[in-house]
Scaffold this active site. Structure first.
Site, short mmCIF file in Angstrom:
data_model
loop_
_atom_site.label_atom_id
_atom_site.label_comp_id
_atom_site.label_asym_id
_atom_site.label_seq_id
_atom_site.Cartn_x
_atom_site.Cartn_y
_atom_site.Cartn_z
N ARG A 180 -2.90 16.01 -44.62
CA ARG A 180 -3.81 15.06 -43.98
C ARG A 180 -3.02 13.80 -43.62
O ARG A 180 -2.28 13.27 -44.44
CB ARG A 180 -4.92 14.75 -44.96
CG ARG A 180 -5.96 13.81 -44.44
CD ARG A 180 -6.84 13.32 -45.58
NE ARG A 180 -7.77 14.33 -46.06
CZ ARG A 180 -8.18 14.41 -47.32
NH1 ARG A 180 -7.74 13.58 -48.23
NH2 ARG A 180 -9.05 15.32 -47.68
N ASP A 256 -15.17 7.80 -54.64
CA ASP A 256 -13.80 8.34 -54.56
C ASP A 256 -13.51 8.89 -53.17
O ASP A 256 -12.37 9.25 -52.87
CB ASP A 256 -13.58 9.42 -55.62
CG ASP A 256 -14.64 10.50 -55.59
OD1 ASP A 256 -15.83 10.17 -55.73
OD2 ASP A 256 -14.29 11.68 -55.42
P1 AMP Z 1 -13.93 16.23 -53.67
O1 AMP Z 1 -15.33 16.60 -53.93
O2 AMP Z 1 -13.16 17.21 -52.83
O3 AMP Z 1 -13.76 14.83 -53.17
O4 AMP Z 1 -13.20 16.34 -55.08
C1 AMP Z 1 -13.67 15.70 -56.27
C2 AMP Z 1 -12.66 15.86 -57.37
O5 AMP Z 1 -12.47 17.23 -57.73
C3 AMP Z 1 -11.27 15.35 -57.03
O6 AMP Z 1 -10.71 14.82 -58.21
C4 AMP Z 1 -10.56 16.61 -56.59
O7 AMP Z 1 -9.17 16.50 -56.68
C5 AMP Z 1 -11.12 17.63 -57.55
N1 AMP Z 1 -11.07 18.99 -57.03
C6 AMP Z 1 -11.87 19.53 -56.09
N2 AMP Z 1 -11.55 20.82 -55.86
C7 AMP Z 1 -10.52 21.13 -56.69
C8 AMP Z 1 -9.74 22.29 -56.93
N3 AMP Z 1 -9.96 23.44 -56.29
N4 AMP Z 1 -8.75 22.21 -57.84
C9 AMP Z 1 -8.51 21.05 -58.51
N5 AMP Z 1 -9.21 19.93 -58.33
C10 AMP Z 1 -10.20 19.95 -57.44
MG MG Z 2 -12.58 13.65 -52.49
#
Ligand code: AMP
Ligand code: MG
Length: 475
Positions: A180, A256
């Site tokens: 990204r 976040d």
């Molecule tokens: P997001 O909802 O994508 O903004 O992610 C929320 C949190 O979950 C962040 O800390 C991400 O890095 C973590 N996260 C989401 N999907 C995964 C995954 N498949 N493996 C590890 N961490 C994840």
């Molecule tokens: Mg995120």
């Protein structure tokens, strides 16, 4: 200094967040069984001072599939409010900052990965990205970019040949790693973590960093902190207005996912609204509709207000609160400006603006048979300077099946639009057609469209329809 001929490995990466030391963990990238380049965003290369003919697919794969390192990989530390609840267990769980560079446009950019393997923040998850998730992020960011939204973009997507298991996709599903290109991965949640660990010193240091790099026109001014917060309020309000005007529902407006630069990023269960339905909610797990289409301004406001908690360790809270009260005006001004452009005008008086946007939303809200973005495409495609001659010529060949009430609202819209055309100097009618074209791309990425494109990829491994659809954004 690398001696590779790969232009990506020879960019002038700067140790920006890396040099601050307190906001990241150094991590390694996953190794994959396969590396197939599925998307390269050549549009971005000029910003890096590169020309697409200088960069081969192998260059992309070496840098952004094998992750040949130039600098350490930084998994960023952050917390955040998720659906209103504070979560201190976040951080880059499947990504890292690969490098940071200054673009030829003078802006500072991150190469941030998604799906590059486990980190100290992965918890029980796999650190991976699904191919479909990558494709969806490409679509969201390219469509938003085309419509003038300040957004991150995908520089590359490499398919990586693993089988992933996900609750929200038929599984096993294909894997990928994305890079990204964004203005920063420093989030509201990066500051929230510092409050949680009680570190005013680290807050000051990070804020100075943000000011120096992302608000350099303010850095060093007497009231720099207050001006910064006010400008952040303006940037976020403007961004939110852009989402609303283009009919975008981000779906996960947790702190976040809010960039300190006011840029839009991190596209998960997003959707473009099919019709003007304020209650539309994009995430299947958002049962309360917290991040519904119409709630986005309130969610952004709430996030900005929460950010005052960590910032108040180093700056005045009352000043922040009075700046936040300007959110509404910033939002309205930006929203009106974009909506007018989508309707073909560059500026109108305030009453005219209100009347036109009011009539448009009244029509689109009552006539759910008219798609939200379809309306603007139809306007672009049907507009003729001769609409000025007679209100009945406006949308005379539409094929919407309207009931009596809706016909009245369409007629009302016609009268409003016609009045504006009459008041416009004839010479400016040409500009309307141009403005409509500029503001309203003819392709709309509603969910069925995205699913159709994905279907071609899963069934025949046919990527051309996706590439064609994205190319259509340029028209
Ligand atoms: P997001 O909802 O994508 O903004 O992610 C929320 C949190 O979950 C962040 O800390 C991400 O890095 C973590 N996260 C989401 N999907 C995964 C995954 N498949 N493996 C590890 N961490 C994840
Ligand atoms: Mg995120």
């Amino acid at each position: 200094m690398s001696h590779s001929s790969n232009p990506f490995l020879n960019l002038n990466y700067e140790p920006a967040i890396e040099s601050l030391a307190d906001y990241h963990d150094v991590v390694t990238a996953a190794e994959y069984p396969m590396h197939r380049l599925r998307w390269r965003n050549d549009d971005i290369l000029p910003t890096l001072g590169l020309d697409s003919s200088q960069v081969s697919d192998d260059d992309f794969i070496e840098a952004f599939g094998h992750f040949r390192a130039v600098r350490p990989f930084l998994a960023l530390r952050y917390h955040g409010y998720q659906f209103g609840e504070y979560n201190p267990q976040l951080g880059d769980g499947r990504g890292f900052v690969y490098g940071q560079v200054r673009g030829v446009d003078g802006e500072f950019y991150d190469f941030g990965t998604k799906g590059s393997g486990r980190t100290p923040y992965s918890r029980t998850a796999d650190g991976r990205l699904t191919l479909k998730g990558g494709v969806r992020e490409i679509i969201a960011s390219e469509a938003l970019y085309r419509m003038g939204v300040k957004t991150s973009r995908c520089l590359s997507l490499v398919e990586t040949g693993e089988e992933l298991w996900r609750g929200d996709e038929p599984s096993p599903t294909r894997s990928a790693v994305m890079v990204r290109f964004s203005r920063s991965h420093i989030r509201f949640g990066t500051f929230e973590r510092l409050r949680w660990i009680g570190r005013a010193d680290l807050t000051r240091k990070l804020l100075d960093h943000v000011l120096q790099i992302y608000y350099s026109h303010i850095w060093g001014k007497e009231n720099q902190d207050d001006i910064f917060y006010l400008e952040l309020v303006k940037r976020v309000a403007t961004l939110c207005a852009q989402w609303m005007a283009v009919g975008f529902c981000h779906a996960v407006l947790n702190t976040d996912n809010m960039s300190i630069t006011g840029e839009s990023f991190d596209y998960g269960p997003f959707a473009f609204i099919p019709t003007y339905d304020p209650r539309f909610t994009a995430a299947y797990f958002d049962h309360a509709g917290r991040y519904s289409y119409a709630n986005q301004p309130a969610a952004c406001y709430w996030n900005l207000e929460k950010l005052q908690d960590p910032l108040s360790m180093v700056m005045d809270k009352d000043n922040m609160q009075s700046s936040l009260l300007k959110f509404k005006d910033f939002y309205r001004d930006a929203y009106c400006e974009i909506m007018l452009k989508r309707l073909g005008f560059s500026s109108l008086s305030e009453p005219e603006t209100e009347e036109l946007i009011g009539a448009t939303l009244e029509l689109l809200s009552a006539a759910q048979v008219i798609g939200y973005n379809q309306f603007f495409v139809k306007l672009r495609q049907s507009f003729e300077p001769n609409w000025r001659e007679d209100a009945n010529k406006i949308f005379s060949s539409h094929d919407w099946e309207l009931n009596d009430e809706q016909i009245i609202l369409l007629d009302k819209w016609r009268v409003v639009y016609h009045q504006l055309l009459i008041r416009l100097p004839i010479a400016e009618l040409e500009n309307i057609a141009q403005q409509l074209q500029q503001a309203n791309p003819t392709i709309i990425f509603l969910r069925p469209k995205i699913e159709e494109l994905w279907e071609r990829i899963t069934t025949d491994d046919d990527w051309q329809p996706l590439y064609d659809a994205i190319a259509q954004l340029k028209t």
